[in-house]
Write an enzyme that holds these catalytic residues in place. Structure first.
Site, PDB file in Angstrom:
ATOM      1  N   ASN A  38       0.862  -1.179   0.000  1.00  0.00           N
ATOM      2  CA  ASN A  38       0.000   0.000   0.000  1.00  0.00           C
ATOM      3  C   ASN A  38       0.904   1.236   0.000  1.00  0.00           C
ATOM      4  O   ASN A  38       1.483   1.583   1.022  1.00  0.00           O
ATOM      5  CB  ASN A  38      -0.887  -0.042   1.261  1.00  0.00           C
ATOM      6  CG  ASN A  38      -1.740   1.206   1.405  1.00  0.00           C
ATOM      7  OD1 ASN A  38      -1.820   2.024   0.491  1.00  0.00           O
ATOM      8  ND2 ASN A  38      -2.381   1.348   2.552  1.00  0.00           N
TER       9      ASN A  38
ATOM     10  N   GLY B  99       1.907   1.628  10.915  1.00  0.00           N
ATOM     11  CA  GLY B  99       2.811   2.779  10.850  1.00  0.00           C
ATOM     12  C   GLY B  99       3.469   3.115  12.177  1.00  0.00           C
ATOM     13  O   GLY B  99       4.059   4.185  12.330  1.00  0.00           O
TER      14      GLY B  99
ATOM     15  N   HIS C 155      -9.457   0.482   4.857  1.00  0.00           N
ATOM     16  CA  HIS C 155      -8.183   0.701   5.554  1.00  0.00           C
ATOM     17  C   HIS C 155      -8.461   1.580   6.767  1.00  0.00           C
ATOM     18  O   HIS C 155      -9.330   2.459   6.723  1.00  0.00           O
ATOM     19  CB  HIS C 155      -7.184   1.377   4.599  1.00  0.00           C
ATOM     20  CG  HIS C 155      -5.808   1.434   5.184  1.00  0.00           C
ATOM     21  ND1 HIS C 155      -5.443   2.386   6.095  1.00  0.00           N
ATOM     22  CD2 HIS C 155      -4.713   0.652   5.000  1.00  0.00           C
ATOM     23  CE1 HIS C 155      -4.183   2.183   6.456  1.00  0.00           C
ATOM     24  NE2 HIS C 155      -3.714   1.131   5.802  1.00  0.00           N
TER      25      HIS C 155
ATOM     26  N   LYS D 144       0.123   4.246  -0.202  1.00  0.00           N
ATOM     27  CA  LYS D 144      -0.528   5.418   0.407  1.00  0.00           C
ATOM     28  C   LYS D 144      -0.253   6.654  -0.452  1.00  0.00           C
ATOM     29  O   LYS D 144      -0.128   6.544  -1.660  1.00  0.00           O
ATOM     30  CB  LYS D 144      -0.065   5.609   1.853  1.00  0.00           C
ATOM     31  CG  LYS D 144      -0.186   4.334   2.683  1.00  0.00           C
ATOM     32  CD  LYS D 144      -0.116   4.606   4.147  1.00  0.00           C
ATOM     33  CE  LYS D 144      -0.091   3.297   4.898  1.00  0.00           C
ATOM     34  NZ  LYS D 144      -0.170   3.444   6.329  1.00  0.00           N
TER      35      LYS D 144
ATOM     36  N   GLU E  64      -7.074   4.055   7.930  1.00  0.00           N
ATOM     37  CA  GLU E  64      -7.011   5.507   7.675  1.00  0.00           C
ATOM     38  C   GLU E  64      -8.309   5.994   7.032  1.00  0.00           C
ATOM     39  O   GLU E  64      -8.751   7.108   7.280  1.00  0.00           O
ATOM     40  CB  GLU E  64      -5.786   5.829   6.799  1.00  0.00           C
ATOM     41  CG  GLU E  64      -4.498   5.714   7.611  1.00  0.00           C
ATOM     42  CD  GLU E  64      -3.282   5.276   6.827  1.00  0.00           C
ATOM     43  OE1 GLU E  64      -3.273   5.383   5.587  1.00  0.00           O
ATOM     44  OE2 GLU E  64      -2.328   4.790   7.477  1.00  0.00           O
TER      45      GLU E  64
ATOM     46  N   SER F 121       3.109  -2.763  10.398  1.00  0.00           N
ATOM     47  CA  SER F 121       4.554  -2.745  10.651  1.00  0.00           C
ATOM     48  C   SER F 121       5.258  -4.036  10.229  1.00  0.00           C
ATOM     49  O   SER F 121       6.162  -4.513  10.922  1.00  0.00           O
ATOM     50  CB  SER F 121       4.837  -2.421  12.124  1.00  0.00           C
ATOM     51  OG  SER F 121       4.348  -1.131  12.426  1.00  0.00           O
TER      52      SER F 121
ATOM     53  N   GLU G 259      -5.640  -5.805  10.175  1.00  0.00           N
ATOM     54  CA  GLU G 259      -4.683  -4.735  10.421  1.00  0.00           C
ATOM     55  C   GLU G 259      -5.001  -4.054  11.751  1.00  0.00           C
ATOM     56  O   GLU G 259      -5.807  -3.105  11.798  1.00  0.00           O
ATOM     57  CB  GLU G 259      -4.743  -3.694   9.302  1.00  0.00           C
ATOM     58  CG  GLU G 259      -4.356  -4.235   7.941  1.00  0.00           C
ATOM     59  CD  GLU G 259      -3.701  -3.149   7.099  1.00  0.00           C
ATOM     60  OE1 GLU G 259      -2.589  -3.370   6.634  1.00  0.00           O
ATOM     61  OE2 GLU G 259      -4.294  -2.068   6.947  1.00  0.00           O
TER      62      GLU G 259
HETATM   63  C1  PEP Z   1      -0.860  -0.211   6.016  1.00  0.00           C
HETATM   64  O1  PEP Z   1      -0.868   0.954   5.694  1.00  0.00           O
HETATM   65  O2  PEP Z   1      -1.750  -0.957   5.621  1.00  0.00           O
HETATM   66  C2  PEP Z   1       0.219  -0.682   6.872  1.00  0.00           C
HETATM   67  C3  PEP Z   1       0.131  -1.891   7.333  1.00  0.00           C
HETATM   68  O3  PEP Z   1       1.253   0.196   7.120  1.00  0.00           O
HETATM   69  P1  PEP Z   1       2.654  -0.173   7.828  1.00  0.00           P
HETATM   70  O4  PEP Z   1       3.184  -1.418   7.188  1.00  0.00           O
HETATM   71  O5  PEP Z   1       3.527   1.020   7.573  1.00  0.00           O
HETATM   72  O6  PEP Z   1       2.373  -0.376   9.276  1.00  0.00           O
END
Ligand code: PEP
Length: 256
Positions: free
Chosen positions: A11, A173, A97, A13, A99, A213, A167
């Site tokens: 992703n 993040g 997601h 972003k 976000e 992460s 997630e």
């Molecule tokens: C994500 O944005 O779906 C995500 C898992 O980000 P990160 O790997 O940076 O935690």
């Protein structure tokens, strides 16, 4: 036993100008053929979808969008429909997601419509679920995930066109990943719920990705869990070497 082919999705972003995107994809393409047996997906920003479709044409990298509008067409300034996304060559769309849920206030009702729009357009929805730290600390992880699944999946949503991504919001993040054991517990729960919503055979064929992460250092541990069928990667997918290392960890996935 159903064998689920691993899927590693990146992703991007709101990162990567066109020049950055071209550089990243060309570095990925240099390394990708050394790794077999894994599906690989990149999810660039909307503006990069058409040019990235050209960059990956004829390769095994697939492409997804990060968001979609639920309506077929209409007066929705600034929005993009599933058919428009399909036109670019995308096969997948990320829906729900954290976000989108927490920064843009997308509700279950809206996400249900988005998943249906994606599936009806013949695309695959990567439907994200996950609890906040508060939810986890107050013992509500399973209630939250249960509701997020039940509110959106089921009748009218072809499960063959759904990938679920667990997630945990506290791991996105933050640099703090769920441990393989924590993630496996929730993945097993999700698979059980998919069995109730659809049926056990469908549940065992559905891919459930972990996101939060994921890095080269923790990918092998997470991906060796029985119900973790791949990863949705944020930060680490912006560095070709790291994304390739995670893809290699998926290829080496040995599930006991
Ligand atoms: C994500 O944005 O779906 C995500 C898992 O980000 P990160 O790997 O940076 O935690």
């Amino acid at each position: 036993m159903t064998v689920r082919r691993p899927l590693i999705a990146g992703n991007w972003k709101m990162h990567n100008t066109l020049a950055d995107a071209r550089q990243l994809v060309s570095a990925l393409l240099e390394g990708i053929d050394r790794v077999k047996g894994v599906d690989v997906l990149i999810c660039p920003s909307f503006t990069n979808l058409f040019p990235m479709a050209k960059s990956i044409a004829g390769t095994r990298i697939m492409m997804g969008a990060q968001n979609v509008h639920e309506a077929e067409k209409g007066a929705f300034t600034g929005e993009i429909s599933a058919a428009m996304i399909k036109d670019t060559g995308c096969t997948h769309v990320i829906v729900g997601h954290s976000e989108r849920r927490h920064v843009f206030g997308e509700t279950s009702d809206r996400l249900g419509k988005k998943v249906r729009a994606v599936v009806d357009a013949g695309l695959i929805a990567i439907y994200c679920v996950g609890e906040t730290l508060d939810d986890r600390d107050s013992g509500r992880t399973y209630d939250i995930v249960d509701r997020q699944l039940g509110d959106v999946l089921g009748e009218g949503v072809d499960p063959e066109r759904v990938v679920v991504a667990y997630e945990p919001v506290w791991a996105i993040g933050t640099g703090v990943n769920a441990t393989p054991e924590q993630a496996q517990e929730v993945h097993e729960f999700i698979r059980g719920r998919l069995g109730d919503i659809y049926d056990p055979k469908t549940a065992s064929a559905t891919r459930i990705l972990y996101g939060g992460s994921v890095k080269p250092a923790n990918a092998a541990g997470l991906l060796s869990e029985a119900d973790i069928d791949g990863a949705l990667v944020g930060g680490a997918c912006l560095v070709a070497e790291d994304f390739l290392a995670i893809i290699s960890a998926a290829a080496a996935r040995v599930v006991a």
